[in-house]
Scaffold this motif. Sequence first.
Motif, PDB file in Angstrom:
ATOM      1  N   MET A 204      89.340  11.191  12.327  1.00  0.00           N
ATOM      2  CA  MET A 204      89.579  10.433  11.099  1.00  0.00           C
ATOM      3  C   MET A 204      91.048  10.072  10.922  1.00  0.00           C
ATOM      4  N   GLU A 205      91.883  10.323  11.926  1.00  0.00           N
ATOM      5  CA  GLU A 205      93.318  10.080  11.771  1.00  0.00           C
ATOM      6  C   GLU A 205      93.651   8.597  11.602  1.00  0.00           C
ATOM      7  N   PHE A 206      92.700   7.721  11.858  1.00  0.00           N
ATOM      8  CA  PHE A 206      92.935   6.299  11.614  1.00  0.00           C
ATOM      9  C   PHE A 206      93.335   6.029  10.167  1.00  0.00           C
ATOM     10  N   LEU A 207      92.961   6.940   9.264  1.00  0.00           N
ATOM     11  CA  LEU A 207      93.299   6.756   7.850  1.00  0.00           C
ATOM     12  C   LEU A 207      94.805   6.756   7.609  1.00  0.00           C
ATOM     13  N   ALA A 208      95.569   7.345   8.522  1.00  0.00           N
ATOM     14  CA  ALA A 208      97.016   7.456   8.314  1.00  0.00           C
ATOM     15  C   ALA A 208      97.700   6.098   8.305  1.00  0.00           C
ATOM     16  N   ASP A 209      97.220   5.175   9.155  1.00  0.00           N
ATOM     17  CA  ASP A 209      97.923   3.892   9.244  1.00  0.00           C
ATOM     18  C   ASP A 209      97.001   2.707   9.480  1.00  0.00           C
ATOM     19  N   GLY A 210      95.686   2.909   9.294  1.00  0.00           N
ATOM     20  CA  GLY A 210      94.761   1.807   9.494  1.00  0.00           C
ATOM     21  C   GLY A 210      94.582   1.410  10.943  1.00  0.00           C
ATOM     22  N   LEU A 323      89.811   7.908   0.154  1.00  0.00           N
ATOM     23  CA  LEU A 323      90.070   6.797  -0.766  1.00  0.00           C
ATOM     24  C   LEU A 323      91.364   6.886  -1.561  1.00  0.00           C
ATOM     25  N   CYS A 324      91.866   8.100  -1.768  1.00  0.00           N
ATOM     26  CA  CYS A 324      92.885   8.280  -2.806  1.00  0.00           C
ATOM     27  C   CYS A 324      94.215   8.858  -2.357  1.00  0.00           C
ATOM     28  N   GLU A 325      94.262   9.529  -1.240  1.00  0.00           N
ATOM     29  CA  GLU A 325      95.486  10.177  -0.793  1.00  0.00           C
ATOM     30  C   GLU A 325      95.780   9.841   0.676  1.00  0.00           C
ATOM     31  N   PRO A 326      97.069   9.777   1.024  1.00  0.00           N
ATOM     32  CA  PRO A 326      98.265   9.902   0.181  1.00  0.00           C
ATOM     33  C   PRO A 326      98.341   8.756  -0.830  1.00  0.00           C
ATOM     34  N   ALA A 327      98.638   9.100  -2.065  1.00  0.00           N
ATOM     35  CA  ALA A 327      98.556   8.138  -3.159  1.00  0.00           C
ATOM     36  C   ALA A 327      99.429   6.908  -2.928  1.00  0.00           C
ATOM     37  N   ALA A 328     100.643   7.114  -2.427  1.00  0.00           N
ATOM     38  CA  ALA A 328     101.551   5.983  -2.207  1.00  0.00           C
ATOM     39  C   ALA A 328     100.993   5.011  -1.181  1.00  0.00           C
ATOM     40  N   ASP A 329     100.392   5.548  -0.119  1.00  0.00           N
ATOM     41  CA  ASP A 329      99.809   4.694   0.916  1.00  0.00           C
ATOM     42  C   ASP A 329      98.575   3.957   0.410  1.00  0.00           C
ATOM     43  N   GLY A 336      95.552  -4.768   6.311  1.00  0.00           N
ATOM     44  CA  GLY A 336      94.312  -5.170   5.686  1.00  0.00           C
ATOM     45  C   GLY A 336      93.176  -4.216   5.999  1.00  0.00           C
ATOM     46  N   TYR A 337      93.183  -3.636   7.203  1.00  0.00           N
ATOM     47  CA  TYR A 337      92.138  -2.671   7.538  1.00  0.00           C
ATOM     48  C   TYR A 337      92.297  -1.396   6.720  1.00  0.00           C
ATOM     49  N   ALA A 338      93.519  -0.920   6.554  1.00  0.00           N
ATOM     50  CA  ALA A 338      93.750   0.263   5.729  1.00  0.00           C
ATOM     51  C   ALA A 338      93.314   0.018   4.293  1.00  0.00           C
TER      52      ALA A 338
END
Length: 468
Positions: A204-210, A323-329, A336-338
């Motif tokens: 699931m690490e794709f969530l870090a940078d899309g 969906l929600c964290e990291p909040a700033a990201d 667009g994918y992120a």
Amino acid sequence: MAAISNKAKTMTAATISSTLAKFATSLNYQTIPPEVAANAKLRLLDTVGVCLASIGMPYANAILGHVEEQGGRAESRLFGRDTRLPASLAVLYNAALAHGNDYDDTHSRAIVHAGGVMVPTALAMAERHSRSGRDALAAIVVGYEIAARIGMVASKGFHAQGFHSTSICGTFAAAATASMLMGLNQEQTTHALGIAGSQAAGSMEFLADGAWTKRLHPGWAAHSGVNGAGLAARGFTGPRSVFEGRYSVFALYATATPPEMALATAGLGSEWEILNTDFKPYPCGHFSHPYMDCALKLRRDGVQPADIESIEARVASAMVPVLCEPAADKRRPPTGYAARFSLPFSLALIFVHGRAEIDDFSEARLAEPAIRELSDRVRYVVDDTLPFPQSFPGWVIVTLKNGKKVEARLDASRGSREYPMSDDELRAKFEANAGRALPLHRVHALWDAAQKLDELPDIRPFCDMLAA
């Protein structure tokens, strides 16, 4: 009496994989209830549509170039191409297309995108072995049932451990689907499932940078499943205890919460999880959908972006890292994918534009001042009283600048069995997606052909319709 060897015990003891293999090798189209068969046709169409919508995207072109470079026997059609490749390479590309816009269906309790794996696998293997439309539909049903049940055993456990459950569960289901269409027996299919346990993966690490890796996961699952079945057909063995053993998929890939092992085989052949799989109304992470529908309702009730002081989304704790964290990201998605996995962006998009379509998850939308400003007003509150993951709920509370609070809540996602999309909505979605790659008359012909797929003695003419 001579002692029974451990090997003999292993050969006779029933395991989850042998039970699933028995189901896969004994099911045929005639034993499937009409409602399930009709639903499988809609799943096929929905998945083919979302696959076609991804053709030409940069990530898809990268995979296409890779598989075409490998070459090999012309066995299975590449969607949108005039060429065929070995089935294992065709499914790597075709199934990855399904996840390009995050528009493929989801079994909510299992948190598995089954169609993106099952449909390309069934079409490619049916084409390779000249199987009928009925055989392909039955194999799709088998894949859905197995993927959902494996996912339900772990429930949120795979995601909590950082694994994408589609890639994990899909590998096993693809192995069963491929085995069925290859005509493997129960013993061989059991081994194919065991082999799948050593190929299942998906971070699931794709969530870090899309990053693009999530889009690959259905393709990799399908590819691995086809390879597992091919090896099993040649006598290669896999562990029968892949689901129960010391180093089982649940022990290694899920959190410490005890898995509900009975769910792996409960209701096989009588309760159909394909009917409990949600179609997606929006091309983004499915957890967001009911929140977006809540926002759409409030917008239609008269709430405008200029009226909003703040937006509170009440979410289950398991949704937070997606969906929600990291909040700033999440407030400022880097790509667009992120943005497809950002609740602040998705809510702002709906409030500002009243829609969320494929082209709305773009770099241009990310830069819009109105969306940025509203994204900054979104906050979340963890609420584990929500019925997740039994369904995907949504609850949005908006505080207006005049101090008034308005809210909307849904306890199931639109497209679910509880809150279904109509056939007209599903057809409109298919036509919009498939129309991005094919002319409209071909799109209409595909829809009509799928309705009569069970009449085809050979699947190949239908697959030919998927050419460029």
